[in-house]
Design an enzyme around this catalytic site. Structure first.
Site, mmCIF file in Angstrom:
data_model
loop_
_atom_site.group_PDB
_atom_site.id
_atom_site.type_symbol
_atom_site.label_atom_id
_atom_site.label_comp_id
_atom_site.label_asym_id
_atom_site.label_seq_id
_atom_site.Cartn_x
_atom_site.Cartn_y
_atom_site.Cartn_z
ATOM 1 N N PHE A 63 0.896 -1.315 -0.030
ATOM 2 C CA PHE A 63 0.037 0.099 0.008
ATOM 3 C C PHE A 63 0.816 1.242 0.015
ATOM 4 O O PHE A 63 0.308 2.321 0.134
ATOM 5 C CB PHE A 63 -0.760 0.077 1.212
ATOM 6 C CG PHE A 63 -1.924 -1.170 1.142
ATOM 7 C CD1 PHE A 63 -3.129 -0.980 0.374
ATOM 8 C CD2 PHE A 63 -1.926 -2.157 1.786
ATOM 9 C CE1 PHE A 63 -4.204 -2.012 0.392
ATOM 10 C CE2 PHE A 63 -2.738 -3.359 1.575
ATOM 11 C CZ PHE A 63 -3.984 -3.275 0.830
ATOM 12 N N SER A 64 2.124 0.973 -0.309
ATOM 13 C CA SER A 64 3.055 2.267 -0.221
ATOM 14 C C SER A 64 2.733 3.340 -1.007
ATOM 15 O O SER A 64 2.675 3.410 -2.265
ATOM 16 C CB SER A 64 4.500 1.725 -0.641
ATOM 17 O OG SER A 64 5.551 2.548 -0.978
ATOM 18 N N ASN A 65 2.858 4.651 -0.584
ATOM 19 C CA ASN A 65 2.602 5.745 -1.232
ATOM 20 C C ASN A 65 3.918 5.998 -2.067
ATOM 21 O O ASN A 65 3.827 6.812 -3.145
ATOM 22 C CB ASN A 65 2.617 6.988 -0.021
ATOM 23 C CG ASN A 65 1.267 6.951 0.752
ATOM 24 O OD1 ASN A 65 0.471 6.423 0.146
ATOM 25 N ND2 ASN A 65 1.273 7.487 1.814
ATOM 26 N N LEU A 67 5.786 3.515 -3.488
ATOM 27 C CA LEU A 67 5.436 2.951 -4.927
ATOM 28 C C LEU A 67 4.698 3.584 -5.828
ATOM 29 O O LEU A 67 4.720 3.500 -7.072
ATOM 30 C CB LEU A 67 5.230 1.377 -4.386
ATOM 31 C CG LEU A 67 6.192 0.629 -3.767
ATOM 32 C CD1 LEU A 67 5.561 -0.906 -3.934
ATOM 33 C CD2 LEU A 67 7.546 0.544 -4.689
#
Ligand SMILES: *Cc1c(COP(=O)(O)O)cnc(C)c1O
Length: 315
Positions: A63-65, A67
């Protein structure tokens, strides 16, 4: 929507004209890659060009911002883009990873134990065998070049806003905070960590800001201020730890969404920083009159939570 807006303060503060809180809506910049992560990527992409890299690779959670911004930003460049994703391959991609796939990012799942090894991991050596001339961006878009992009961002924000007594920014790795601190015209910088046990980060941010100005001096600027005197670090606002939320924080977010329905906060970082300032202002202990809160984005991260835990959707 205006990039600078004023925030409606809690009722207990309204009677006094003591505090003015404005927000710089970084979440409205670059629609495909809003917030701090776009800025953290800029100098990494330049460095990759200078190295004649053909591919750029990086790391992050599902859920990385970081990425997410990586996928959107790289989509309009000629680079091949590769992401090492923390955790084994799941039957269904997260919404964040779906966006990455749609932006042409090659996804490599990695066990948590291998992921922890970073560029020494097995998965990165496999990728390095398959493709030559890869430029690796650290997790979260960090490093000196990430901080340099945030020093540039501080200048942009400074040009767009009227003078404030203090700025507030959220921290994960602290790279963004280091970049903002390094800029000579940043007023008193309050940095609020979203991580538990982050005491050591205070020195790390200060060191990174200092190194940045040694490695990449700002020319044509007035005398350098003392970075240490311009910096307040808060590590007690984690509300249970990274990506966790306390009942008090949830309650605060509902109230904030009611009084500021057009200013959504993200679930991991900005909600905690804003909660901290509100509490200090309600207690009358916040030491500044005119404060600017820097919104670092991250709203796509809400997709990792159930819809009914997001007080900003209905409003
Ligand atoms: C990543 C992130 C941060 C933290 O940035 P660092 O440079 O890692 O400290 C803060 N806010 C949001 C919304 C983020 O996505």
């Amino acid at each position: 929507m205006a990039i600078i807006q004023s925030i409606v303060l809690p009722p207990s503060c309204l009677g006094s004209s003591h505090y003015e809180l404005a927000i710089y809506r970084g979440d409205l910049e670059h629609p495909d890659a809003p917030g701090n992560k776009w800025h953290k990527l800029q100098h990494h992409i330049k460095a990759a060009k200078q190295q004649n890299a053909t591919a750029i690779a990086t790391f992050g959670g599902p859920f990385s911002n970081h990425l997410h911004a990586f996928g959107s930003t790289l989509a309009s460049t000629p680079f091949k883009s590769i992401a090492v994703v923390r955790g084994e391959l799941q039957p269904a991609l997260s919404p964040t990873l779906k966006d990455l796939a749609n932006n042409g990012v090659e996804l490599w799942p990695s066990s948590r134990s291998d992921y922890r090894l970073g560029t020494d991991s097995e998965v990165t050596s496999m990728i390095n065998v398959l493709y030559d001339n890869i430029y690796w961006i650290p997790e979260g878009g960090g490093g000196l070049l990430g901080a340099l992009g945030c020093r540039d961002w501080a200048q942009e924000i400074d040009v767009l806003t009227k003078p404030h007594d203090a700025w507030v920014v959220s921290a994960g790795t602290g790279t963004t905070a280091a970049g903002l601190l390094a800029y000579s015209k940043t007023p008193m910088l309050h940095v609020v960590s979203a991580l538990k046990g982050a005491q050591r980060q205070k020195d790390e941010i200060l060191n990174q800001a200092t190194n940045l100005n040694v490695e990449c001096p700002i020319t044509k600027e007035g005398p350098q201020k003392s970075l240490a005197d311009n910096f307040v670090f808060h590590c007690e606002q984690h509300e249970g730890g990274y990506a966790k939320r306390s009942p008090a924080l949830n309650e605060f977010m509902v109230e904030f969404a009611n009084s500021n329905p057009d200013i959504p906060l993200d679930p991991v970082y900005t909600c905690k920083s804003m909660f901290g300032i509100f509490m200090a202002m309600e207690a009358g202990t916040w030491p500044h009159r005119r404060t600017l809160f820097i919104h670092t984005g991250g709203l796509q991260g809400w997709r990792g939570y159930s819809l009914d835990s997001n007080p900003f959707v209905a409003s």
